[in-house]
Each structure stands twice: as C-alpha cells, then as structure tokens.
Write an enzyme that holds these catalytic residues in place. Structure first.
Site, PDB file in Angstrom:
ATOM      1  N   PHE A   1      39.579 -16.462  61.299  1.00 12.73           N
ATOM      2  CA  PHE A   1      40.691 -15.592  60.905  1.00 12.73           C
ATOM      3  C   PHE A   1      40.751 -15.335  59.400  1.00 12.73           C
ATOM      4  CE2 PHE A   1      42.783 -19.651  60.040  1.00 12.73           C
ATOM      5  CZ  PHE A   1      43.581 -19.372  58.943  1.00 12.73           C
ATOM      6  N   LYS A   2      40.149 -16.247  58.631  1.00 13.01           N
ATOM      7  CA  LYS A   2      40.260 -16.114  57.176  1.00 13.01           C
ATOM      8  C   LYS A   2      39.542 -14.870  56.648  1.00 13.01           C
ATOM      9  CE  LYS A   2      41.152 -20.979  56.308  1.00 13.01           C
ATOM     10  NZ  LYS A   2      40.957 -21.598  57.640  1.00 13.01           N
ATOM     11  N   ASP A   3      38.711 -14.258  57.470  1.00 11.62           N
ATOM     12  CA  ASP A   3      38.070 -13.001  57.068  1.00 11.62           C
ATOM     13  C   ASP A   3      39.106 -11.945  56.684  1.00 11.62           C
ATOM     14  OD1 ASP A   3      35.320 -13.575  57.292  1.00 11.62           O
ATOM     15  OD2 ASP A   3      35.354 -13.272  59.461  1.00 11.62           O
TER      16      ASP A   3
ATOM     17  N   ALA B   1      40.674 -12.808  53.237  1.00 10.85           N
ATOM     18  CA  ALA B   1      39.656 -12.816  52.183  1.00 10.85           C
ATOM     19  C   ALA B   1      39.162 -11.404  51.884  1.00 10.85           C
ATOM     20  CB  ALA B   1      38.491 -13.707  52.588  1.00 10.85           C
TER      21      ALA B   1
END
Ligand SMILES: *Cc1c(COP(=O)(O)O)cnc(C)c1O
Length: 434
Positions: free
Chosen positions: A106-108, A111
């Site tokens: 999910f950090k895509d 970021a």
C-alpha cells in the site's frame, strides 16, 4: 492551508515546508489546520465516480489551496496508475487490495504521491541544491519510497533498514535500484533506523550542509493520500449495497495508514467504526483497552512491517481526538495476534475461502472476523501481496504462492548497500563525507 505541530511548540508551516521538512522543529508531526468536510452530494454520487475522480476530490480538499489544480490532478492521476479493488473474501468481509502498485504494497500510493508533490515544489522553487530523502524502513516503506523516487531529478534517497530483519524479496526492492537510491544496512532494529533519521533532522550542522527531508509515513504528503483508497472502498461497497454500517479494519504498525482513514471519517466518509489490528506489538491495543500508552522496544514477528514499538502516528490520533481516550476508543477498537495465530489465520482463510492472505492482511482479516457485528460489513486492508512473504505464507497454507512478474524482476538485480552502525555519529559523518 497551514500545518501545525502535534507538539504545539513549532511555528505554523506551509504545505511546502511540511513536505520538505517532514518533522516539525519541536519533533512533532504536522497536522492540517483544518479538515474540510466533503459535501453530501459527493457521497450521494460517489459510487458512480472512478477511483481517480474520487481521489482528486479528496486531494483537492487537502491540497487544493496550495497546489495549482491541473498539477494536482496530474499528480493524483499519475500516482494512481493502478487500482485498489475491493474483493469479497467471506460473508460481509471484503479485502481492500492495496498491493497492485509497483512494489506490491500500500505504501506505493503515498510514496508515489509524495515524490510527485516534492518534484512540483522543487520545480517551482527553481533550486539547484539536491534534496536528500532519508527513510527508515522495516520493509515496505523502503521499497515504495525508493521506487516512487527512482530517477527523479534533484532528489537522492537514503533507505535505512535493519540488518537481517527484512525479507530477501523486500530487500531486493530497494538495494538493487542504483541511480539516485542508496540502501544503508544498519546493525540494529527498525527503531534504531528511525532514531538515526530523526536525529539527522534535528542536527543543525547536518541541516546547514545539506537539504534533508523525510519520506516516512510521518510526512503529510505520504500519509494523507492514503485516504484516497478508503473513499474508493466506500464507493465500491456502496455500489454493492454494502456501505451501511461500514467498518474499516487496518493492520497497523506505525499507524499512518489508519490515521489517513480517520481523517477520511473526519471529512464525512460514513464509517461506523474502525478496527486497528496489531501483531504481537500490541502497544495501541493495550492503550485502547486501558487508556495507558506504554511504548516499548519492538518485537520481531512474521508481519514485520508492523513491528513498531512506539508508533509515530499515534500522536496524530491523540491530536485528532483531543487526547480523549474515551472518544478514541468509542471510534476504534483493537485486536492483536501472535505469529502462531497469524499462521493459522492464513491457513484457515485459504482453506475456507480460497483466498491467500499475507501475514499483515491476515491480522486485518481475522480482526474483522472476530469483531464484526450483526448487520455490519467491513473491509480490511490487504496491505501487501502474499508473494512478498513467500516462504512464510507457503509454509502456512501448504500451497505455492505465485510470484508476480514485477516482483520477480527485482529479484534478478544485484544487491548494493552501505553498512552502518546504529551510532548517529557514524551516520552523520557518512552523510557529510558523501
Ligand atoms: C507499513 C505496513 C503496514 C503498517 O502500516 P502503518 O501505516 O505503519 O500502520 C502494514 N502492512 C504492510 C505490508 C506494511 O508495509
């Protein structure tokens, strides 16, 4: 829009300053001064809107005063070059699959958004001084940030990660990139990496010599965009007639992801209640039960991206609810699972539903299963693709997990990293000598 510090001892900041500095001067986390309510008609029509349209409306509420509309739209649309679908897993339980981005976690989303917003501000500033992004990672942050910023002119990324505590697959996603990405292998645990990054931001000499910024989940440009997919989840649930008594469950470590959901609720998103699922690092679970917040060193688990002993974003949650345990615990309950339980959950869910969970999503799934009440429907965040934890998942479910092509591609690369002690003096002199 101005941003204040959760410690209330730093001056108000512009969005640009909050994004570039990451952390306020008083070590507090930035909070937007106002949280705009979205109009009722937005929620009435949300099920007919695309993910990108929804996300732009949410982004406009947060950033519209500070980023020119067409640029913001482009940032949002470029960020969301992949979907975050809602998939039925069991009765009234849905998986919000957040692993369809380039690094399969999910950090895509945060970021990629932050990289583009930072680039927007650098272009406006017309600066020639390189910006250095420092990021501590327990696994997925490093890969998402490194890939989000890869090849972005004028920005160099340093990824600090705990030696031997990150899976080989995770490691390959930030140690093999080269270009403007440097991986630093720290002889310590995640909290040591985070302490090095925090100390660097506080160090006057270092800051006078180089322009430093953080890309941890504390950065407003990373954590706020995570609200996008909760609105989208609501929209997709509404389209299925499942949005009444809607529960959101988030497997949580540093608590950035769930904080974005709480902001969403403050903007009017009709969420009945929240569940924060922990692994054995049950600090917030205990807080929710007792009102006592007792941070302690993190414990290593098989859901390692949630191995956090003193979650940074907890300060934001306290701030959002006026430090009231009563208000927080009325809106959010907790759950905690041991490694053994997580393995059993993965196995059971696979056998019962033919759905493969990763160890983090497993906590979320089970928390909904354990806590969902009659008449409620819930989504849990499937925060990473199970293939990122291939051995752990395969041994739990006794079946093979296929590796998606974009993940396999990373594993072909050659590891390049710098070894570092957990002593700040060493890290500082390394940065200065670079
Ligand atoms: C980072 C991460 C988490 C925890 O998210 P927070 O925002 O830190 O609470 C959960 N699962 C995975 C796979 C992650 O990478």
């Amino acid at each position: 829009m101005k941003y204040y510090s959760t410690n209330k001892k730093a001056p108000l900041a512009t969005l640009e300053k909050a994004v570039v500095k990451g952390l306020a001067e008083d070590r507090g986390l930035y909070m937007p001064e106002r949280i705009k309510q979205l109009p009722q008609e937005f929620f009435d029509n949300i099920d007919k809107m695309s993910f990108q349209e929804i996300a732009y409306a949410v982004a406009d509420a947060f950033f519209g005063e500070d980023v020119e509309a067409e640029s913001l739209r482009k940032i949002v649309y470029d960020t969301l070059a992949f979907d975050c679908p809602v998939v039925n897993v069991a009765e009234n339980i849905y998986s919000l699959e957040l692993f369809h981005g380039p690094t399969l976690a999910f950090k895509d989303v945060g970021a990629r958004f932050m990289a583009r917003l930072l680039q927007y501000f650098l272009k406006k500033e017309n600066t020639t001084k390189e910006v250095n992004v420092l990021v501590a990672t327990s696994g997925d942050t490093g890969s998402a940030v490194a890939n989000g910023f890869l090849g972005v002119d004028g920005i160099h990324v340093y990824v600090l990660y705990p030696k031997g505590k990150v899976s080989k697959i995770q490691e390959s996603q930030f140690t093999t990139l080269g270009k403007n990405i440097t991986a630093i292998e720290v002889d310590g645990v995640f909290d040591d990496c985070q302490a090095l990054v925090k100390s660097a931001f506080m160090d006057e000499e270092l800051n006078s010599k180089m322009k430093l910024t953080s890309a941890n989940s504390i950065n407003v440009a990373r954590f706020l965009p995570q609200a996008f997919y909760y609105f989208n989840a609501y929209a997709r649930m509404k389209a299925m007639g499942k949005a009444d008594n809607f529960v959101i469950c988030v497997p949580s470590g540093n608590f950035g992801n769930i904080t974005a959901a709480l902001f969403g609720a403050r903007m009017g998103l009709p969420v009945k209640r929240f569940v924060a699922a922990n692994n054995a690092n049950d600090i917030v679970y205990n807080y929710l039960k007792t009102g006592d917040y007792n941070p302690r060193p993190s414990i290593q688990t098989i859901a390692n991206a949630m191995d956090v002993g003193d979650p940074s974003n907890f300060a934001r949650i306290l701030d959002l609810y006026g430090n009231s345990h009563e208000r927080i615990s009325a809106h959010m309950t907790g759950a905690t699972y041991t490694d053994e339980e997580i393995r059993n959950i993965m196995k059971q869910c696979y056998e019962e539903n033919n759905y493969i969970l990763d160890p983090h999503g497993a906590c979320g799934y089970q928390a909904l299963k354990d806590l969902l009440k009659e008449g409620e429907s819930g989504v849990f965040c499937e925060t990473a693709h199970p293939a990122k934890f291939k051995e752990t998942v395969e041994s739990a479910i006794n079946a093979e997990v296929e590796i998606p092509a974009r993940l396999a591609a990373f594993m072909q690369g050659k590891k390049q990293s710098v070894s570092m002690t957990k002593d700040f003096a060493d890290f500082k002199s390394y940065l200065i000598e670079k």
